[in-house]
Design a protein around this motif. Structure first.
Motif, short mmCIF file in Angstrom:
data_model
loop_
_atom_site.label_atom_id
_atom_site.label_comp_id
_atom_site.label_asym_id
_atom_site.label_seq_id
_atom_site.Cartn_x
_atom_site.Cartn_y
_atom_site.Cartn_z
N GLN A 1 0.83 -1.20 0.00
CA GLN A 1 0.00 0.00 0.00
C GLN A 1 0.86 1.25 0.00
O GLN A 1 1.84 1.35 0.74
CB GLN A 1 -0.90 0.01 1.24
CG GLN A 1 -1.74 1.28 1.38
CD GLN A 1 -2.63 1.25 2.61
OE1 GLN A 1 -2.74 0.22 3.26
NE2 GLN A 1 -3.26 2.37 2.91
N CYS B 1 -9.59 -3.65 -4.89
CA CYS B 1 -8.17 -3.32 -4.91
C CYS B 1 -7.48 -4.12 -6.02
O CYS B 1 -8.04 -5.09 -6.53
CB CYS B 1 -7.52 -3.62 -3.57
SG CYS B 1 -7.33 -5.37 -3.18
N ILE C 1 -3.43 0.22 -3.56
CA ILE C 1 -3.24 -1.01 -2.79
C ILE C 1 -3.11 -2.16 -3.77
O ILE C 1 -3.92 -2.29 -4.69
CB ILE C 1 -4.41 -1.27 -1.82
CG1 ILE C 1 -4.47 -0.18 -0.75
CG2 ILE C 1 -4.26 -2.64 -1.16
CD1 ILE C 1 -5.62 -0.35 0.22
#
Length: 549
Positions: A389, A453, A544
């Motif tokens: 991240q 994500c 992410i």
């Protein structure tokens, strides 16, 4: 009490009373006078009072009161009194009634006692204020009697030397420095990150004072204008967790401090702006033309609502927000590092293994000018799985000290989800609330999930993506090396020798994991219109990347 009882009590303690007076008076004549005064007061009191439950305790109370009167009579000449005499005055609750000159001297002595070492301070207090015998002090503290005697002797010399010294506080007493940015690289440990250990002005200024050379507790106390007692405890606590290093009688800072000057700030901004123009645009173009954004092993970027029969197509913009900083972070990983993390990290007693850093503002630099040192990138591994991240200015999800714990929990759930396991309703809700997935239907009935994500499935696709970044870097290698060397030399010029190795390790990451650099690359692509700022529903999982090898 009858006369015979009073005489017996007094006779039994006459020798001790004279010893008490002799130890505390300027000469033997005064000791004789004082012991006679004490004896007379005790005898008279014992004859007229019937409420004395503990005659011995009462005797020493009378003795101390008589001694206070003796010192009050001598207070006008307090500067000439021995340390023993002045120490007795400190214990008097009515000391504020003394002659002003004597009171000032006593106040100075009280401050000087705080400058003694912890052991000497404990012995002085026990001997003078608690009236304990040296043998008792030795037994209570578990040290030899000779050690107690030696420390008392040394303490008197230190107090005398301190009384003859005019202590001057530095500007930090009135204008303490403040860290505007704190952080750690690595595992922060059970007790938390830098915000926990450096939450006070005292701890921050201790680190600042010991940044370039060792300082003793007393030197730090002088500079800060505070009692050494407070500095001593704080320094010991910071040293216990490796933020300070013990060097003889002093302490040395073990965190990377950066003083953000106008010159360094301008150089940094120019460096990252120029490097971002070289790398970000070329990497963006190379990814778009590679065809890898359509690879079946690259998931994520869902926007809008999915249905039981269909889901929206991949969002290329969202994928690039994650892939560009991710690729820049990991390419050339095996060849670029001369120093390893293990060589520079501090192993802390709470399980942490990290390097710590902080920033202070130089002359004329504001927080707005210095900007945020962007958190990240952070990553967490679980065997062949990794969650990565980067916390940019556009992210809704912020990396905090709890990141290691929360990301470990979330990675476990994502592994199960990607392995087609059925999760609990609470687990689905958690992943959805954190932006990792979008859902459709009810968990106890017809239910569907989709990854929001970015998810890279398999080592082969990851290596292809990283290879694109390495080719882009190779085209600009000479320019990047020249820029990096210029910046590194400027930073190392202001880095103390004992922190140089740690700084060199961090400088290896200038065009890789440096938060300012990755932030500037994304900013470059937003400013020239290649990246579009994502909608609010995507910002929580922005940048992410979940990988499985």
């Amino acid at each position: 009490m009858n006369r015979q009882q009073a005489e017996t009590i007094l006779t039994t303690h006459l020798h001790a009373i004279f010893g008490f007076a002799l130890k505390r008076c300027k000469n033997i004549h005064d000791a004789e006078d004082l012991s006679q005064e004490i004896a007379l007061r005790i005898f008279r009191a014992l004859l007229v009072r019937e409420d004395i439950e503990d005659p011995e305790k009462f005797l020493w109370t009378v003795a101390h009161n008589a001694l206070v009167n003796y010192y009050r009579d001598s207070a006008r000449y307090a500067v000439n009194l021995p340390i023993d005499a002045l120490a007795e005055l400190l214990a008097d609750p009515n000391a504020e009634e003394f002659d002003p000159d004597a009171k000032e001297t006593i106040d100075r002595l009280q401050r000087e006692i705080a400058y003694l070492s912890k052991l000497q301070r404990q012995i002085v207090i026990a001997y003078y204020f608690e009236n304990r015998k040296q043998a008792e002090i030795a037994q209570r503290m578990g040290i030899p009697l000779g050690t107690v005697k030696w420390h008392l002797f040394e303490a008197k010399k230190e107090l005398k030397r301190g009384m003859e010294t005019m202590r001057q506080a530095s500007e930090l007493k009135f204008n303490p420095i403040r860290f505007y940015q704190l952080g750690m690289s690595g595992n922060i440990g059970e007790n938390g990150g830098m915000e926990i250990f450096f939450r006070s002005a005292l701890s921050q200024n201790i680190a600042y004072l010991t940044w370039k050379e060792p300082k003793t507790v007393n030197e730090m106390a002088d500079a800060l204008g505070v009692s050494p007692v407070y500095v001593e405890d704080e320094a010991e606590h910071l040293a216990k967790y490796g933020f300070l290093l013990k060097r003889g009688q002093g302490y040395l800072c073990n965190i990377l401090l950066e003083e953000t000057t106008k010159e360094l700030l301008q150089m940094r901004n120019e460096l990252f702006e120029a490097s971002a123009k070289l790398l970000a645009n070329d990497l963006y173009d190379a990814l778009l033309t590679s065809g890898l954004l359509e690879d079946a092993d690259l998931w994520g970027g869902i926007t809008g609502q999915i249905t039981m029969t269909a889901m929206p197509p991949k969002d290329r913009n969202f994928l690039l927000w994650a892939l560009i900083p991710y690729i820049l972070c990991f390419c050339n990983e095996k060849t670029r590092k001369k120093l390893t993390f293990q060589e520079v990290a501090t192993i802390r007693p709470d399980g942490g293994q990290n390097t710590a850093h902080a920033s202070i503002l130089g002359q004329g630099v504001t927080v707005e000018q210095a900007a945020k040192d962007w958190n990240g990138p952070c990553w967490n591994y679980d065997h062949s799985w990794c969650i990565w991240q980067f916390d940019s200015a556009w992210s809704a999800q912020r990396i905090t000290d709890a990141h290691a714990v929360t990301s470990t929990r979330e990675l476990k759930l994502l592994k199960e989800l990607c392995s087609d396991a059925t999760l609990s309703a609470e687990s689905y809700a958690l992943l959805a609330s954190q932006g990792y997935i979008v859902t459709c239907g009810e968990p106890d009935g017809t239910f569907k999930t989709a990854m929001r994500c970015v998810y890279i499935r398999g080592r082969a696709l990851k290596e292809k993506l990283i290879e694109i970044g390495e080719k882009v870097r190779a085209e600009h290698s000479a320019e990047l090396i020249k820029m990096q060397e210029s910046f590194a030399n400027a930073v190392l010029a202001s880095t103390p020798d004992h922190l140089r190795k740690m700084q060199e390790y961090c400088l290896q990451e200038t065009f890789y994991t440096n938060g300012h650099f990755l932030q500037r690359c994304l900013q470059e692509l937003v400013e020239n219109g290649k990246l579009t700022v994502p909608p609010e529903e995507q910002k929580q999982s922005l940048s992410i990347v979940l990988t499985r090898e």
